[in-house]
Design a protein around this motif. Structure first.
Motif, short mmCIF file in Angstrom:
data_model
loop_
_atom_site.label_atom_id
_atom_site.label_comp_id
_atom_site.label_asym_id
_atom_site.label_seq_id
_atom_site.Cartn_x
_atom_site.Cartn_y
_atom_site.Cartn_z
N LEU A 102 0.84 -1.19 0.00
CA LEU A 102 0.00 0.00 0.00
C LEU A 102 0.88 1.24 0.00
O LEU A 102 1.64 1.47 0.94
N ASP A 103 0.79 2.02 -1.07
CA ASP A 103 1.61 3.23 -1.20
C ASP A 103 3.09 2.93 -1.02
O ASP A 103 3.84 3.71 -0.44
N GLY A 104 3.53 1.77 -1.50
CA GLY A 104 4.95 1.44 -1.46
C GLY A 104 5.41 0.72 -0.22
O GLY A 104 6.57 0.31 -0.13
N ASP A 105 4.54 0.54 0.78
CA ASP A 105 4.90 -0.15 2.00
C ASP A 105 4.10 -1.45 2.11
O ASP A 105 2.92 -1.49 1.74
N TRP A 106 4.74 -2.49 2.64
CA TRP A 106 4.08 -3.79 2.78
C TRP A 106 3.32 -3.87 4.09
O TRP A 106 3.76 -3.37 5.12
N TYR A 107 2.16 -4.55 4.05
CA TYR A 107 1.35 -4.78 5.24
C TYR A 107 0.83 -6.21 5.23
O TYR A 107 0.52 -6.77 4.17
N LEU A 108 0.77 -6.80 6.42
CA LEU A 108 0.18 -8.12 6.60
C LEU A 108 -1.29 -7.94 6.97
O LEU A 108 -1.62 -7.22 7.91
N VAL A 109 -2.16 -8.60 6.20
CA VAL A 109 -3.59 -8.63 6.52
C VAL A 109 -3.85 -9.95 7.23
O VAL A 109 -3.62 -11.02 6.65
N ALA A 110 -4.30 -9.88 8.48
CA ALA A 110 -4.44 -11.11 9.26
C ALA A 110 -5.59 -10.99 10.25
O ALA A 110 -5.92 -9.89 10.71
N TYR A 111 -6.18 -12.14 10.58
CA TYR A 111 -7.20 -12.18 11.62
C TYR A 111 -6.49 -12.21 12.96
O TYR A 111 -5.68 -13.11 13.24
N CYS A 112 -6.78 -11.23 13.80
CA CYS A 112 -6.16 -11.13 15.12
C CYS A 112 -7.08 -11.76 16.17
O CYS A 112 -8.21 -11.29 16.36
N HIS A 113 -6.60 -12.82 16.83
CA HIS A 113 -7.41 -13.49 17.84
C HIS A 113 -7.56 -12.63 19.09
O HIS A 113 -8.54 -12.81 19.83
N LEU A 114 -6.63 -11.72 19.33
CA LEU A 114 -6.74 -10.83 20.49
C LEU A 114 -7.88 -9.84 20.31
O LEU A 114 -8.71 -9.64 21.20
N ARG A 115 -7.96 -9.23 19.13
CA ARG A 115 -9.00 -8.23 18.85
C ARG A 115 -10.24 -8.84 18.23
O ARG A 115 -11.26 -8.17 18.08
N GLU A 116 -10.12 -10.10 17.78
CA GLU A 116 -11.22 -10.82 17.12
C GLU A 116 -11.70 -10.08 15.87
O GLU A 116 -12.90 -9.98 15.61
N LYS A 117 -10.73 -9.55 15.12
CA LYS A 117 -11.03 -8.83 13.88
C LYS A 117 -9.86 -9.00 12.91
O LYS A 117 -8.73 -9.30 13.33
N VAL A 118 -10.13 -8.77 11.64
CA VAL A 118 -9.06 -8.74 10.65
C VAL A 118 -8.39 -7.38 10.75
O VAL A 118 -9.05 -6.33 10.76
N ARG A 119 -7.07 -7.38 10.84
CA ARG A 119 -6.30 -6.15 11.03
C ARG A 119 -5.13 -6.07 10.04
O ARG A 119 -4.72 -7.08 9.47
N LEU A 120 -4.59 -4.86 9.92
CA LEU A 120 -3.37 -4.62 9.15
C LEU A 120 -2.19 -4.55 10.11
O LEU A 120 -2.26 -3.85 11.13
N PHE A 121 -1.09 -5.25 9.77
CA PHE A 121 0.12 -5.22 10.58
C PHE A 121 1.31 -4.84 9.70
O PHE A 121 1.48 -5.39 8.62
N ALA A 122 2.13 -3.90 10.19
CA ALA A 122 3.35 -3.54 9.48
C ALA A 122 4.45 -4.53 9.86
O ALA A 122 4.77 -4.66 11.05
N PRO A 123 5.02 -5.26 8.91
CA PRO A 123 6.04 -6.26 9.24
C PRO A 123 7.21 -5.68 10.03
O PRO A 123 7.77 -6.37 10.88
N GLY A 124 7.57 -4.43 9.78
CA GLY A 124 8.69 -3.83 10.49
C GLY A 124 8.43 -3.61 11.96
O GLY A 124 9.37 -3.36 12.74
N ARG A 125 7.16 -3.68 12.40
CA ARG A 125 6.83 -3.48 13.81
C ARG A 125 6.72 -4.80 14.57
O ARG A 125 6.41 -4.81 15.75
N ILE A 126 6.94 -5.90 13.86
CA ILE A 126 6.92 -7.22 14.51
C ILE A 126 8.26 -7.43 15.22
O ILE A 126 9.30 -7.49 14.58
N ARG A 127 8.24 -7.53 16.54
CA ARG A 127 9.47 -7.69 17.32
C ARG A 127 9.89 -9.15 17.43
O ARG A 127 11.07 -9.47 17.47
#
Length: 246
Positions: free
Chosen positions: A107-132
């Protein structure tokens, strides 16, 4: 393979430089070698001239995402559940969560992971660079048949997608701004209405207003918000805060 097709392939390779640092980069290099071997007649192409003629630059590069890109891609392909330690920028917090990875989107040159989050119980966008931290849980999942990536992304604006109800945004651009805004498609749902004085109204539907507000403010007085009232109020409050800090 004609010379024109080979040039087109070269240009396509220029456009996906954002894959550098992932396994796709090596695959691309091997693909170009195979294409070259397939050529039955010698073709003279000045590659240096092409490099000097066409390029693509991203606004920013996230150095943390390349190392995790391949792991995420494999998990999507194999339907493998993941556990993430993820830093959320808006709250400046890190938490552990389990996700079902559905899709990788640029999206606009940056990659995002689209995933179902079991914590929030919703599909969310995650930036791979913020995954520790990242690991497979050993569990498998199946992506719901009703999930459509285009439908999920189309209700957002730029990189932001909210969980709220869809809202209709109506913006009126002055003639001077209209000349530039009408050159592009800003949103998949957009509709344009031309006015006699050269201005026009842009209408689209989104589930989040943050990126819309930032985009509208970049046009200054050349853009008037007609709807929703919430967007008007947010911009007025933002301008007041800016003035207080001057």
């Amino acid at each position: 393979v004609s010379e024109g097709e080979y040039v087109a392939l070269f240009l396509a390779e220029r456009m996906i430089q954002q894959c550098q640092g992932t396994s796709f980069a090596g695959d691309l290099a091997r693909l170009f070698e195979k294409v070259t071997d397939l050529l039955t007649e010698p073709i003279s192409i000045n590659l240096q001239h092409l490099r000097e003629s066409v390029s693509l630059r991203q606004c920013s590069a996230d150095l943390g995402e390349a190392a995790r890109f391949d792991v995420l891609h494999r998990a999507i392909q194999r339907g493998r559940q993941l556990e993430l330690v993820y830093w959320t920028a808006s709250r400046d917090e890190t938490c552990r969560r389990v996700v079902d990875p559905y899709h990788l989107a640029s999206l606009d040159g940056d990659w995002y992971l689209v995933a179902y989050c079991h914590l929030r119980e919703k599909v969310r966008l995650f930036a791979p660079g913020r995954i520790r931290e990242l690991r497979e849980t050993g569990e498998s999942f199946e992506r719901p048949r009703e999930f459509k990536i285009n439908e999920y992304l189309d209700v957002g604006f730029r990189k932001m997608r909210g969980d709220g109800p869809l809202q209709t945004v109506r913006l009126r651009f002055t003639p001077s701004a209209a000349r530039y805004v009408r050159e592009r498609e800003w949103h998949p749902t957009q509709k344009l209405r031309q006015h006699a004085d050269g201005s026009f109204t842009l209408t689209f539907r989104v589930s989040h207003l943050l990126e819309v507000r930032r985009w509208v403010m970049s046009f200054g007085a050349d853009c008037v918000v007609l709807a929703p009232q919430e967007l008007k109020d947010e911009i007025i409050n933002e301008i007041r805060r800016m003035l207080e800090k001057q």
